[in-house]
Design a protein around this motif. Structure first.
Motif, PDB file in Angstrom:
ATOM      1  N   GLU A  31      34.027 -56.577 -66.867  1.00  0.00           N
ATOM      2  CA  GLU A  31      33.285 -56.113 -68.072  1.00  0.00           C
ATOM      3  C   GLU A  31      33.285 -56.957 -69.132  1.00  0.00           C
ATOM      4  O   GLU A  31      34.207 -57.709 -69.596  1.00  0.00           O
ATOM      5  CB  GLU A  31      34.628 -54.869 -68.518  1.00  0.00           C
ATOM      6  N   ARG A  65      34.283 -50.272 -73.917  1.00  0.00           N
ATOM      7  CA  ARG A  65      34.526 -50.040 -72.496  1.00  0.00           C
ATOM      8  C   ARG A  65      35.663 -51.117 -72.047  1.00  0.00           C
ATOM      9  O   ARG A  65      36.588 -50.710 -71.174  1.00  0.00           O
ATOM     10  CB  ARG A  65      33.313 -50.193 -71.461  1.00  0.00           C
ATOM     11  N   ARG A  66      35.704 -52.211 -72.351  1.00  0.00           N
ATOM     12  CA  ARG A  66      36.715 -53.069 -72.073  1.00  0.00           C
ATOM     13  C   ARG A  66      38.016 -52.794 -72.445  1.00  0.00           C
ATOM     14  O   ARG A  66      38.741 -52.933 -71.668  1.00  0.00           O
ATOM     15  CB  ARG A  66      36.371 -54.498 -72.350  1.00  0.00           C
ATOM     16  N   ILE A  97      39.226 -49.852 -70.054  1.00  0.00           N
ATOM     17  CA  ILE A  97      39.495 -50.292 -68.983  1.00  0.00           C
ATOM     18  C   ILE A  97      40.909 -51.134 -68.884  1.00  0.00           C
ATOM     19  O   ILE A  97      41.569 -51.019 -67.963  1.00  0.00           O
ATOM     20  CB  ILE A  97      38.369 -51.276 -68.092  1.00  0.00           C
ATOM     21  N   SER A 118      32.944 -48.508 -66.546  1.00  0.00           N
ATOM     22  CA  SER A 118      32.295 -49.488 -66.107  1.00  0.00           C
ATOM     23  C   SER A 118      30.798 -49.415 -66.908  1.00  0.00           C
ATOM     24  O   SER A 118      30.068 -48.576 -66.837  1.00  0.00           O
ATOM     25  CB  SER A 118      32.059 -50.309 -64.853  1.00  0.00           C
ATOM     26  N   SER A 119      30.219 -50.716 -67.568  1.00  0.00           N
ATOM     27  CA  SER A 119      29.115 -50.769 -67.986  1.00  0.00           C
ATOM     28  C   SER A 119      27.925 -51.137 -66.891  1.00  0.00           C
ATOM     29  O   SER A 119      26.717 -51.165 -67.185  1.00  0.00           O
ATOM     30  CB  SER A 119      28.788 -51.779 -68.853  1.00  0.00           C
ATOM     31  N   HIS A 120      28.505 -51.519 -65.754  1.00  0.00           N
ATOM     32  CA  HIS A 120      27.697 -51.861 -64.496  1.00  0.00           C
ATOM     33  C   HIS A 120      27.545 -50.712 -63.621  1.00  0.00           C
ATOM     34  O   HIS A 120      28.564 -50.031 -63.295  1.00  0.00           O
ATOM     35  CB  HIS A 120      28.112 -53.029 -63.686  1.00  0.00           C
ATOM     36  N   PRO A 134      23.742 -53.522 -69.445  1.00  0.00           N
ATOM     37  CA  PRO A 134      24.906 -52.528 -69.610  1.00  0.00           C
ATOM     38  C   PRO A 134      24.265 -51.243 -69.863  1.00  0.00           C
ATOM     39  O   PRO A 134      23.082 -50.862 -70.411  1.00  0.00           O
ATOM     40  CB  PRO A 134      25.816 -53.024 -70.760  1.00  0.00           C
TER      41      PRO A 134
END
Length: 199
Positions: free
Chosen positions: A69, A74-75, A78, A137-139, A197
């Motif tokens: 990330e 978001r990081r 997480i 996750s941004s993925h 992202p």
């Protein structure tokens, strides 16, 4: 592993391999339950399966997502999941080391019982640590892996709750093939820094 282009993606890229090794270990649990291997080998197989399933996985999964990330909210979220996973890791690992685990066949599946890991709060924290990290996750492929896991988790809980650990781990192992497919065949790789992202 050859498809991973950045070192920060190695842990996540290793997920299918680790799940495969985990299922290989459970094959020996089956052999032990059928009386085809010695008691010591059977007990070690049960111990190793539970150590990964209950102890290592709730820390490994959010940590793998965290390493992927980029910086942002978001990081941070997480990272909180990873911290929760570390708590579950410590508690479950202690339980697996300190208390005996019983493995029995129930309705053609393996049910694992350990008094130290059967608590409801551990199960809840486990699910939050692993699945929430994936969903945050941004993925895109990581999120889809998380969504599919939540769906599978719900179905397994309703249909085979008595053998939840074994069946969900098998489901996640099969599902992890989608990660290999993403790394191997897609033009958009989740480990590239210019990956777009999610909004």
């Amino acid at each position: 592993m050859r498809e991973v282009k950045r070192s920060r993606a190695l842990l996540f890229g290793a997920t299918p391999l680790l799940f495969a090794l985990h299922q290989f270990v459970e094959a020996f649990v089956w052999l032990g339950l059928e009386g085809r291997i010695g008691t010591t080998a059977f007990e070690w197989a049960v111990f190793l399966f539970m150590l990964y399933a209950q102890g290592i996985l709730p820390l490994l999964m959010p940590l793998a997502v965290l390493l992927l990330e980029p910086r942002g909210w978001r990081r941070h979220a997480i990272a909180a999941c990873t911290a929760l996973g570390a708590v579950v890791f410590a508690r479950a690992t202690y339980a697996v080391l300190a208390r005996p685990t019983r493995a029995v066949i129930e309705h053609h599946s393996i049910a694992y019982h350990n008094a130290g890991t059967d608590a409801a709060w551990i199960a809840g924290a486990y699910v939050v640590a692993t699945c929430a990290a994936l969903l945050l996750s941004s993925h895109r492929v990581v999120r889809w892996f998380g969504i599919a896991n939540v769906i599978g988790l719900t179905i397994v809980l309703l249909v085979k709750g008595y053998a939840f650990t074994s069946v969900w781990c098998l489901y996640a192992a099969v599902l992890s093939i989608m990660l290999f497919w993403q790394f191997r065949h897609h033009h958009v790789n989740i480990d590239r820094p210019n990956c777009r992202p999610a909004q």
